[in-house]
Design a protein around this motif. Structure first.
Motif, PDB file in Angstrom:
ATOM      1  N   ILE A 186      39.091  49.085  34.167  1.00 21.86           N
ATOM      2  CA  ILE A 186      39.421  47.598  35.169  1.00 21.86           C
ATOM      3  C   ILE A 186      40.456  47.930  35.959  1.00 21.86           C
ATOM      4  CG2 ILE A 186      37.621  46.287  33.841  1.00 21.86           C
ATOM      5  CD1 ILE A 186      40.337  44.915  32.567  1.00 21.86           C
ATOM      6  N   SER A 187      40.392  48.428  36.908  1.00 23.61           N
ATOM      7  CA  SER A 187      41.642  48.412  37.994  1.00 23.61           C
ATOM      8  C   SER A 187      41.551  47.225  38.569  1.00 23.61           C
ATOM      9  CB  SER A 187      41.522  49.494  38.927  1.00 23.61           C
ATOM     10  OG  SER A 187      40.093  49.168  39.755  1.00 23.61           O
ATOM     11  N   PRO A 188      42.565  46.922  39.287  1.00 26.76           N
ATOM     12  CA  PRO A 188      42.722  45.820  40.204  1.00 26.76           C
ATOM     13  C   PRO A 188      41.649  45.521  41.331  1.00 26.76           C
ATOM     14  CG  PRO A 188      44.933  46.727  40.424  1.00 26.76           C
ATOM     15  CD  PRO A 188      44.097  47.702  39.625  1.00 26.76           C
ATOM     16  N   ILE A 189      41.039  46.671  41.645  1.00 30.47           N
ATOM     17  CA  ILE A 189      39.886  46.655  42.558  1.00 30.47           C
ATOM     18  C   ILE A 189      38.618  45.956  41.958  1.00 30.47           C
ATOM     19  CG2 ILE A 189      38.435  47.744  44.279  1.00 30.47           C
ATOM     20  CD1 ILE A 189      40.528  49.783  44.542  1.00 30.47           C
ATOM     21  N   THR A 190      38.363  46.565  40.675  1.00 32.38           N
ATOM     22  CA  THR A 190      37.237  45.986  39.957  1.00 32.38           C
ATOM     23  C   THR A 190      37.400  44.410  39.604  1.00 32.38           C
ATOM     24  OG1 THR A 190      36.502  47.825  38.807  1.00 32.38           O
ATOM     25  CG2 THR A 190      36.270  46.131  37.657  1.00 32.38           C
ATOM     26  N   MET A 191      38.762  44.182  39.463  1.00 32.83           N
ATOM     27  CA  MET A 191      39.220  42.867  39.093  1.00 32.83           C
ATOM     28  C   MET A 191      39.129  41.939  40.448  1.00 32.83           C
ATOM     29  SD  MET A 191      39.154  43.205  36.073  1.00 32.83           S
ATOM     30  CE  MET A 191      39.811  41.385  35.416  1.00 32.83           C
ATOM     31  N   PRO A 231      31.461  33.878  34.128  1.00 31.41           N
ATOM     32  CA  PRO A 231      32.555  34.516  33.343  1.00 31.41           C
ATOM     33  C   PRO A 231      32.539  35.922  33.616  1.00 31.41           C
ATOM     34  CG  PRO A 231      31.666  32.877  32.188  1.00 31.41           C
ATOM     35  CD  PRO A 231      30.675  32.928  33.218  1.00 31.41           C
ATOM     36  N   ASP A 232      31.317  36.520  33.613  1.00 30.73           N
ATOM     37  CA  ASP A 232      31.469  37.980  33.643  1.00 30.73           C
ATOM     38  C   ASP A 232      31.852  38.829  34.889  1.00 30.73           C
ATOM     39  OD1 ASP A 232      28.959  37.742  34.794  1.00 30.73           O
ATOM     40  OD2 ASP A 232      27.811  38.587  33.019  1.00 30.73           O
ATOM     41  N   LEU A 233      31.748  37.863  36.065  1.00 33.85           N
ATOM     42  CA  LEU A 233      31.934  38.245  37.476  1.00 33.85           C
ATOM     43  C   LEU A 233      33.267  37.989  37.879  1.00 33.85           C
ATOM     44  CD1 LEU A 233      29.784  39.370  39.484  1.00 33.85           C
ATOM     45  CD2 LEU A 233      29.975  36.880  40.392  1.00 33.85           C
ATOM     46  N   PRO A 234      34.077  39.129  37.653  1.00 33.12           N
ATOM     47  CA  PRO A 234      35.546  38.968  38.069  1.00 33.12           C
ATOM     48  C   PRO A 234      36.185  38.411  39.440  1.00 33.12           C
ATOM     49  CG  PRO A 234      35.171  41.346  37.537  1.00 33.12           C
ATOM     50  CD  PRO A 234      34.026  40.519  37.273  1.00 33.12           C
ATOM     51  N   LYS A 235      35.317  38.813  40.518  1.00 33.80           N
ATOM     52  CA  LYS A 235      35.711  38.525  41.702  1.00 33.80           C
ATOM     53  C   LYS A 235      35.243  36.967  42.152  1.00 33.80           C
ATOM     54  CE  LYS A 235      33.981  42.314  43.902  1.00 33.80           C
ATOM     55  NZ  LYS A 235      33.703  43.652  42.866  1.00 33.80           N
ATOM     56  N   GLY A 236      34.231  36.506  41.376  1.00 37.05           N
ATOM     57  CA  GLY A 236      33.365  35.229  41.930  1.00 37.05           C
ATOM     58  C   GLY A 236      32.480  35.629  42.903  1.00 37.05           C
ATOM     59  N   ILE A 268      14.302  49.004  47.614  1.00 35.55           N
ATOM     60  CA  ILE A 268      15.135  49.368  46.714  1.00 35.55           C
ATOM     61  C   ILE A 268      16.646  49.202  47.530  1.00 35.55           C
ATOM     62  CG2 ILE A 268      16.262  51.351  45.364  1.00 35.55           C
ATOM     63  CD1 ILE A 268      13.745  52.756  45.670  1.00 35.55           C
ATOM     64  N   HIS A 269      17.372  48.238  46.566  1.00 36.69           N
ATOM     65  CA  HIS A 269      18.680  48.062  47.174  1.00 36.69           C
ATOM     66  C   HIS A 269      19.836  48.290  46.226  1.00 36.69           C
ATOM     67  CE1 HIS A 269      18.094  43.878  45.583  1.00 36.69           C
ATOM     68  NE2 HIS A 269      19.517  44.149  45.316  1.00 36.69           N
ATOM     69  N   MET A 270      20.955  48.747  46.861  1.00 30.82           N
ATOM     70  CA  MET A 270      22.428  48.987  46.116  1.00 30.82           C
ATOM     71  C   MET A 270      22.815  47.822  45.593  1.00 30.82           C
ATOM     72  SD  MET A 270      23.539  51.964  48.033  1.00 30.82           S
ATOM     73  CE  MET A 270      24.636  52.651  46.674  1.00 30.82           C
ATOM     74  N   GLU A 271      23.642  47.749  44.598  1.00 33.21           N
ATOM     75  CA  GLU A 271      24.477  46.522  44.222  1.00 33.21           C
ATOM     76  C   GLU A 271      25.198  46.920  43.071  1.00 33.21           C
ATOM     77  OE1 GLU A 271      21.591  43.204  43.459  1.00 33.21           O
ATOM     78  OE2 GLU A 271      21.554  43.971  41.372  1.00 33.21           O
ATOM     79  N   GLU A 272      26.574  46.107  42.717  1.00 30.38           N
ATOM     80  CA  GLU A 272      27.484  46.513  41.818  1.00 30.38           C
ATOM     81  C   GLU A 272      26.788  45.611  40.615  1.00 30.38           C
ATOM     82  OE1 GLU A 272      31.260  45.343  42.303  1.00 30.38           O
ATOM     83  OE2 GLU A 272      30.825  43.604  43.379  1.00 30.38           O
ATOM     84  N   ASP A 273      27.146  46.106  39.344  1.00 29.34           N
ATOM     85  CA  ASP A 273      26.846  45.500  38.101  1.00 29.34           C
ATOM     86  C   ASP A 273      27.891  44.342  37.680  1.00 29.34           C
ATOM     87  OD1 ASP A 273      25.296  44.864  35.863  1.00 29.34           O
ATOM     88  OD2 ASP A 273      25.196  46.854  34.931  1.00 29.34           O
ATOM     89  N   ALA A 322      31.665  45.939  34.812  1.00 23.06           N
ATOM     90  CA  ALA A 322      31.814  45.266  36.229  1.00 23.06           C
ATOM     91  C   ALA A 322      32.030  46.486  37.442  1.00 23.06           C
ATOM     92  CB  ALA A 322      32.937  44.307  36.273  1.00 23.06           C
ATOM     93  N   GLY A 323      31.234  46.302  38.511  1.00 23.57           N
ATOM     94  CA  GLY A 323      31.340  47.373  39.600  1.00 23.57           C
ATOM     95  C   GLY A 323      30.584  48.553  39.500  1.00 23.57           C
ATOM     96  N   THR A 324      29.723  48.789  38.337  1.00 22.99           N
ATOM     97  CA  THR A 324      29.183  50.262  38.374  1.00 22.99           C
ATOM     98  C   THR A 324      28.027  49.911  38.891  1.00 22.99           C
ATOM     99  OG1 THR A 324      29.497  49.971  35.741  1.00 22.99           O
ATOM    100  CG2 THR A 324      27.506  51.290  36.370  1.00 22.99           C
ATOM    101  N   PRO A 325      27.809  51.086  39.856  1.00 29.18           N
ATOM    102  CA  PRO A 325      26.658  51.223  40.922  1.00 29.18           C
ATOM    103  C   PRO A 325      25.265  50.983  40.268  1.00 29.18           C
ATOM    104  CG  PRO A 325      27.514  53.279  40.714  1.00 29.18           C
ATOM    105  CD  PRO A 325      28.414  52.367  39.741  1.00 29.18           C
ATOM    106  N   LEU A 326      24.578  50.207  40.823  1.00 32.08           N
ATOM    107  CA  LEU A 326      23.048  49.975  40.557  1.00 32.08           C
ATOM    108  C   LEU A 326      22.103  50.096  41.654  1.00 32.08           C
ATOM    109  CD1 LEU A 326      23.128  46.453  38.579  1.00 32.08           C
ATOM    110  CD2 LEU A 326      23.173  48.572  37.583  1.00 32.08           C
TER     111      LEU A 326
END
Ligand code: ADP
Ligand code: MG
Length: 481
Positions: free
Chosen positions: A41-46, A88-93, A125-130, A150-154
């Motif tokens: 979890i880098s600052p970008i993920t957070m 709570p599991d969504l760090p960026k809001g 089919i769309h892309m999003e982050e987990d 968090a941030g894993t590609p889906l």
């Protein structure tokens, strides 16, 4: 009267597939499963202020691959949007997702039903982050959060409401899993959450064209659970409507210990996620060239291969389907038929003795160390009558699998080659006939069926090494004189 004489079930599935990239959708954090909590979890993920996300090109390529495999139209002008909510599991809001421009539109997945093949229509089919993971059973008083995911590609693969039974849903998810593995974009591992499914279910009276009110059962993590949850929902709704009740639009969850579902929230109005284009991410444009490059790297797909195996190689529909079950199996078949055109024999060896060996060892054709050309050589030896099939599969194959050399060398070393030397054959044949004078007399009086007995006796005396065709000829010669 059963319920399905009166009602029809309508189902739409949303399948989330984690893309098999090594890093996340918008930064270099690892996506490896099973790491110690909160270590990827880098600052970008957070989502720390001042950080800048950057789109993972491989993830875009994987999403296009899936779209092309499903015959979708690929959107060239894409942007990412923020979907704002608190959890709570969504760090960026907010979750970065696609909003008005899903990367793939339309398309279909072909399933096998009792009435033959059917194309299940896709919506998009769309892309999003987990998001991360909430862990409720680690501590008595607190919920623990692991943000590694968090941030894993889906990709989210969304069907039209175009499935009509729990069995069809089962077939569909099975096919999607096969496909994502086949084209290498997702490991399809449902136990680890790489593939998750939300099932939208409604019922309506037969003949009705308007859709009924749906419920959405969230986060089904096995194909079995998809089927069980849908079966339960259909039964529940039919019973409810039959009692005069009405179905409430709800989000529900599945309890795998009882195979039932329970409501987690009523859906009053559409949520307002305040979508807007992510200002930190530039829109991305896909060129025809890039799409073409992705297209040319796609392997032949199972549906296409199944047809080719039947038309070009004369295999049965069953054998073709078995060979196209996993890409590793198809790849091995392809490798073997570079060395032989005994297609049916290759299928028989692969789906018989070899698969049995792989099953016993809990592996698949991807890890089979037997070189394709050695299997082809073995098949040729059987074809040429140098060894018979039963000796080849029970004695030669295990030695081959143990890496003891080429089939010819092993057969010579183990003394398994069929004997077509006529002096040796003649000795076995004479010995057999002399041991059964009564039977010989009966045969000569017309009981021709006894020939099988004599052949069997010669086989025994030669320990399976006598070429049965030559033995039969020789026996007939002697007996008919
Ligand atoms: P939502 O906005 O609630 O997510 P969508 O219209 O985006 O709903 O559809 C989500 C999924 O539900 C799609 O797969 C769609 O095919 C399916 N779906 C929509 N309406 C129904 C219905 N009445 N019955 C069954 N499935 C439905
Ligand atoms: Mg939904």
């Amino acid at each position: 009267m059963s319920w399905n004489d009166k009602y029809e079930a309508v189902i739409g599935l949303e399948v989330h597939a984690q893309l098999a990239t090594s890093s996340k959708l918008f930064c270099g954090d690892s996506t490896a499963f099973g790491a110690a909590p909160n270590t990827h979890i880098s600052p970008i993920t957070m989502g720390h202020p001042g950080t800048l996300p950057k789109t993972n090109k491989k993830a875009v390529e994987y999403a296009i691959r899936m779209g092309l495999a499903c015959g979708c139209e690929i959107e060239k002008d894409n942007y990412f949007a923020r979907k704002n909510y608190f959890y709570p599991d969504l760090p960026k809001g907010y979750q970065i997702s696609q909003h008005t421009t899903p990367i793939c539109k339309g398309g279909h997945v072909t399933i096998q039903t009792s009435d033959g093949e059917r194309k299940v229509q896709l919506n998009r089919i769309h892309m999003e982050e987990d998001a991360g993971k909430s862990i409720h059973d680690l501590d008595e008083a607190f919920t623990c959060i692991d943000l590694n995911r968090a941030g894993t590609p889906l990709v989210e693969i969304v069907t039209e409401p175009d499935l009509f039974s729990a069995d069809e849903a089962w077939q569909y998810v099975t096919e999607v899993r096969r496909l994502v593995r086949w084209i290498g974009i997702c490991d399809g591992n449902m136990e680890e959450g790489s593939l998750r499914c939300d099932a939208n279910v409604s019922i309506r009276l037969k003949g009705e064209t308007k859709l009924g009110t749906k419920v959405e059962v969230k986060n089904l993590n096995s194909i079995r659970n998809v089927k069980k949850a849908i079966e339960y929902e259909i039964e529940r709704m039919v019973a409810l409507v039959e009692k005069g009740g009405t179905v409430q639009q709800q989000t529900r969850s599945f309890d795998a210990t009882t195979d039932t579902t329970f409501a987690i929230r009523d859906k009053e109005e559409a949520n307002d996620y305040r979508y807007f284009p992510d200002p930190d991410l530039a829109p991305f444009h896909l060129t025809d060239d890039f799409i073409q490059t992705v297209q040319s790297a796609l392997p032949a797909l199972p549906a296409e291969l199944k047809k080719r195996y039947q038309s070009a190689y004369g295999l049965s529909a069953y054998d073709a389907a078995q060979l196209c079950d996993e890409k590793e199996t198809t790849d091995y078949f392809t490798a073997v038929i570079r060395h032989t055109n005994q297609y049916k024999a290759v299928a028989n060896w692969m789906l018989g003795p070899l698969r049995q060996y792989l099953n016993e060892n809990g592996t698949n054709f991807g890890t089979l160390t037997l070189p394709a050309e050695l299997l082809a050589e073995l098949i040729k030896m059987v074809e040429d009558g140098k060894v018979n099939f039963s000796v080849a599969s029970s004695k030669l194959l295990p030695a081959l699998l143990a890496g003891e050399g080429s089939p010819m060398v092993i057969a010579e070393k183990m003394n398994l080659l069929q004997v077509s030397d006529s002096a040796e054959l003649e000795a076995w044949v004479n010995g057999a006939l002399e041991s059964m004078p009564d039977k010989v007399a009966e045969y000569k009086k017309g009981k021709k069926g006894l020939i099988g007995l004599f052949v069997g006796e010669v086989k025994k005396r030669s320990q399976g090494k006598a070429d049965p065709k030559m033995v039969t000829q020789l026996l007939e010669q002697k007996l008919n004189n």
